[in-house]
Scaffold this motif. Sequence first.
Motif, PDB file in Angstrom:
ATOM      1  N   GLY A 128     -12.262   9.119  51.672  1.00  0.00           N
ATOM      2  CA  GLY A 128     -12.097   8.271  52.848  1.00  0.00           C
ATOM      3  C   GLY A 128     -11.500   9.044  54.001  1.00  0.00           C
ATOM      4  N   GLY A 129     -11.209   8.310  55.044  1.00  0.00           N
ATOM      5  CA  GLY A 129     -10.592   8.879  56.224  1.00  0.00           C
ATOM      6  C   GLY A 129      -9.079   8.773  56.159  1.00  0.00           C
ATOM      7  N   CYS A 130      -8.452   9.040  57.260  1.00  0.00           N
ATOM      8  CA  CYS A 130      -6.989   9.120  57.326  1.00  0.00           C
ATOM      9  C   CYS A 130      -6.309   7.833  56.872  1.00  0.00           C
ATOM     10  CB  CYS A 130      -6.561   9.486  58.745  1.00  0.00           C
ATOM     11  SG  CYS A 130      -4.780   9.678  58.929  1.00  0.00           S
ATOM     12  N   ASP A 131      -6.746   6.691  57.390  1.00  0.00           N
ATOM     13  CA  ASP A 131      -6.096   5.424  57.033  1.00  0.00           C
ATOM     14  C   ASP A 131      -6.190   5.147  55.538  1.00  0.00           C
ATOM     15  OD1 ASP A 131      -5.476   5.061  59.695  1.00  0.00           O
ATOM     16  OD2 ASP A 131      -7.065   3.594  60.066  1.00  0.00           O
ATOM     17  N   ILE A 132      -7.354   5.381  54.969  1.00  0.00           N
ATOM     18  CA  ILE A 132      -7.550   5.127  53.540  1.00  0.00           C
ATOM     19  C   ILE A 132      -6.707   6.087  52.711  1.00  0.00           C
ATOM     20  CG2 ILE A 132      -9.242   5.289  51.661  1.00  0.00           C
ATOM     21  CD1 ILE A 132     -11.268   4.079  53.658  1.00  0.00           C
ATOM     22  N   VAL A 133      -6.706   7.364  53.077  1.00  0.00           N
ATOM     23  CA  VAL A 133      -5.915   8.353  52.338  1.00  0.00           C
ATOM     24  C   VAL A 133      -4.430   8.000  52.410  1.00  0.00           C
ATOM     25  CG1 VAL A 133      -5.207  10.776  52.253  1.00  0.00           C
ATOM     26  CG2 VAL A 133      -7.616  10.180  52.602  1.00  0.00           C
ATOM     27  N   ARG A 134      -3.955   7.606  53.592  1.00  0.00           N
ATOM     28  CA  ARG A 134      -2.543   7.239  53.745  1.00  0.00           C
ATOM     29  C   ARG A 134      -2.203   6.021  52.878  1.00  0.00           C
ATOM     30  NH1 ARG A 134      -2.311   6.554  58.969  1.00  0.00           N
ATOM     31  NH2 ARG A 134      -2.762   4.345  58.816  1.00  0.00           N
ATOM     32  N   GLU A 135      -3.050   5.000  52.895  1.00  0.00           N
ATOM     33  CA  GLU A 135      -2.805   3.797  52.098  1.00  0.00           C
ATOM     34  C   GLU A 135      -2.832   4.113  50.604  1.00  0.00           C
ATOM     35  OE1 GLU A 135      -5.682   0.933  53.440  1.00  0.00           O
ATOM     36  OE2 GLU A 135      -4.809   0.882  55.462  1.00  0.00           O
ATOM     37  N   MET A 136      -3.783   4.947  50.195  1.00  0.00           N
ATOM     38  CA  MET A 136      -3.848   5.336  48.783  1.00  0.00           C
ATOM     39  C   MET A 136      -2.596   6.093  48.375  1.00  0.00           C
ATOM     40  SD  MET A 136      -7.822   6.523  48.311  1.00  0.00           S
ATOM     41  CE  MET A 136      -7.609   6.966  46.576  1.00  0.00           C
ATOM     42  N   PHE A 137      -2.138   6.993  49.233  1.00  0.00           N
ATOM     43  CA  PHE A 137      -0.922   7.763  48.947  1.00  0.00           C
ATOM     44  C   PHE A 137       0.282   6.841  48.813  1.00  0.00           C
ATOM     45  CE2 PHE A 137       2.850   9.784  50.928  1.00  0.00           C
ATOM     46  CZ  PHE A 137       3.170  10.637  49.891  1.00  0.00           C
ATOM     47  N   GLN A 138       0.438   5.922  49.750  1.00  0.00           N
ATOM     48  CA  GLN A 138       1.593   5.021  49.733  1.00  0.00           C
ATOM     49  C   GLN A 138       1.593   4.122  48.505  1.00  0.00           C
ATOM     50  OE1 GLN A 138       1.083   3.295  53.642  1.00  0.00           O
ATOM     51  NE2 GLN A 138       2.451   4.799  54.584  1.00  0.00           N
ATOM     52  N   GLY A 189       0.338   5.059  45.614  1.00  0.00           N
ATOM     53  CA  GLY A 189       0.306   5.898  44.418  1.00  0.00           C
ATOM     54  C   GLY A 189      -1.095   6.110  43.867  1.00  0.00           C
ATOM     55  N   GLU A 190      -2.097   5.522  44.519  1.00  0.00           N
ATOM     56  CA  GLU A 190      -3.477   5.624  44.039  1.00  0.00           C
ATOM     57  C   GLU A 190      -4.058   7.025  44.240  1.00  0.00           C
ATOM     58  OE1 GLU A 190      -5.482   2.600  46.232  1.00  0.00           O
ATOM     59  OE2 GLU A 190      -4.415   0.977  45.222  1.00  0.00           O
ATOM     60  N   LEU A 191      -3.666   7.695  45.300  1.00  0.00           N
ATOM     61  CA  LEU A 191      -4.168   9.047  45.546  1.00  0.00           C
ATOM     62  C   LEU A 191      -3.685   9.987  44.446  1.00  0.00           C
ATOM     63  CD1 LEU A 191      -5.752  10.993  47.356  1.00  0.00           C
ATOM     64  CD2 LEU A 191      -3.642  11.331  48.670  1.00  0.00           C
ATOM     65  N   GLN A 192      -2.415   9.880  44.093  1.00  0.00           N
ATOM     66  CA  GLN A 192      -1.861  10.710  43.038  1.00  0.00           C
ATOM     67  C   GLN A 192      -2.579  10.443  41.716  1.00  0.00           C
ATOM     68  OE1 GLN A 192      -0.403   8.974  45.431  1.00  0.00           O
ATOM     69  NE2 GLN A 192       1.755   9.484  45.702  1.00  0.00           N
ATOM     70  N   ASP A 193      -2.834   9.181  41.413  1.00  0.00           N
ATOM     71  CA  ASP A 193      -3.551   8.819  40.187  1.00  0.00           C
ATOM     72  C   ASP A 193      -4.955   9.414  40.188  1.00  0.00           C
ATOM     73  OD1 ASP A 193      -1.353   7.351  39.334  1.00  0.00           O
ATOM     74  OD2 ASP A 193      -2.210   5.414  39.932  1.00  0.00           O
ATOM     75  N   MET A 194      -5.643   9.324  41.321  1.00  0.00           N
ATOM     76  CA  MET A 194      -6.996   9.853  41.418  1.00  0.00           C
ATOM     77  C   MET A 194      -6.992  11.366  41.231  1.00  0.00           C
ATOM     78  SD  MET A 194      -9.720   9.920  44.500  1.00  0.00           S
ATOM     79  CE  MET A 194      -8.818  11.285  45.177  1.00  0.00           C
ATOM     80  N   LEU A 195      -6.036  12.048  41.870  1.00  0.00           N
ATOM     81  CA  LEU A 195      -5.943  13.493  41.721  1.00  0.00           C
ATOM     82  C   LEU A 195      -5.717  13.877  40.263  1.00  0.00           C
ATOM     83  CD1 LEU A 195      -3.747  14.304  44.843  1.00  0.00           C
ATOM     84  CD2 LEU A 195      -6.195  14.773  44.581  1.00  0.00           C
ATOM     85  N   ASN A 196      -4.840  13.156  39.588  1.00  0.00           N
ATOM     86  CA  ASN A 196      -4.572  13.420  38.176  1.00  0.00           C
ATOM     87  C   ASN A 196      -5.820  13.184  37.326  1.00  0.00           C
ATOM     88  OD1 ASN A 196      -1.887  14.152  38.583  1.00  0.00           O
ATOM     89  ND2 ASN A 196      -1.169  12.057  38.380  1.00  0.00           N
ATOM     90  N   THR A 197      -6.516  12.091  37.581  1.00  0.00           N
ATOM     91  CA  THR A 197      -7.727  11.760  36.837  1.00  0.00           C
ATOM     92  C   THR A 197      -8.792  12.834  37.007  1.00  0.00           C
ATOM     93  OG1 THR A 197      -7.306   9.390  37.027  1.00  0.00           O
ATOM     94  CG2 THR A 197      -9.576  10.042  36.588  1.00  0.00           C
ATOM     95  N   LYS A 198      -8.894  13.385  38.199  1.00  0.00           N
ATOM     96  CA  LYS A 198      -9.897  14.405  38.491  1.00  0.00           C
ATOM     97  C   LYS A 198      -9.436  15.814  38.122  1.00  0.00           C
ATOM     98  CE  LYS A 198     -12.775  12.056  41.707  1.00  0.00           C
ATOM     99  NZ  LYS A 198     -14.030  12.137  40.968  1.00  0.00           N
ATOM    100  N   GLY A 199      -8.214  15.930  37.601  1.00  0.00           N
ATOM    101  CA  GLY A 199      -7.715  17.223  37.171  1.00  0.00           C
ATOM    102  C   GLY A 199      -7.285  18.132  38.303  1.00  0.00           C
ATOM    103  N   VAL A 200      -6.875  17.537  39.422  1.00  0.00           N
ATOM    104  CA  VAL A 200      -6.406  18.319  40.570  1.00  0.00           C
ATOM    105  C   VAL A 200      -4.892  18.473  40.458  1.00  0.00           C
ATOM    106  CG1 VAL A 200      -6.211  18.390  43.086  1.00  0.00           C
ATOM    107  CG2 VAL A 200      -8.292  17.488  42.024  1.00  0.00           C
ATOM    108  N   ALA A 201      -4.451  19.722  40.410  1.00  0.00           N
ATOM    109  CA  ALA A 201      -3.022  19.987  40.290  1.00  0.00           C
ATOM    110  C   ALA A 201      -2.286  19.431  41.504  1.00  0.00           C
ATOM    111  CB  ALA A 201      -2.776  21.488  40.176  1.00  0.00           C
ATOM    112  N   ASN A 202      -1.176  18.736  41.234  1.00  0.00           N
ATOM    113  CA  ASN A 202      -0.344  18.190  42.306  1.00  0.00           C
ATOM    114  C   ASN A 202       1.061  17.982  41.767  1.00  0.00           C
ATOM    115  OD1 ASN A 202       0.018  15.021  41.762  1.00  0.00           O
ATOM    116  ND2 ASN A 202      -2.020  15.623  41.097  1.00  0.00           N
ATOM    117  N   ASN A 203       1.969  17.662  42.675  1.00  0.00           N
ATOM    118  CA  ASN A 203       3.364  17.441  42.325  1.00  0.00           C
ATOM    119  C   ASN A 203       3.485  16.049  41.703  1.00  0.00           C
ATOM    120  OD1 ASN A 203       6.086  17.012  42.198  1.00  0.00           O
ATOM    121  ND2 ASN A 203       6.511  17.576  44.307  1.00  0.00           N
TER     122      ASN A 203
END
Length: 81
Positions: free
Chosen positions: A49-59, A61-75
């Motif tokens: 998505g774009g900025c608004d969607i990424v920001r909402e997902m981050f806030q 916790g959905e972005l972090q979950d997606m990154l983990n599911t896809k195997g993307v290293a993150n904090n």
Amino acid sequence: MQVAQILNHLGVDFKDINVLEDMSVREGVKAYSNWPTVPQLYVKGEFVGGCDIVREMFQAGELQDMLNTKGVANNAQTQTA
């Protein structure tokens, strides 16, 4: 800039492309994703998505979950800003 800040905050290695330098690239990426604005975030080739969607997902916790599911290293300790 905000999407980059979120990814940096999460400790994600990412590559950015300045689509404003080339109008054909800018229009091409918007046509590819069928999304009218930039920036656009792709994870493992999938449009997120774009900025608004990424920001909402981050806030949420959905972005972090997606990154983990896809195997993307993150904090993993970082949940929200």
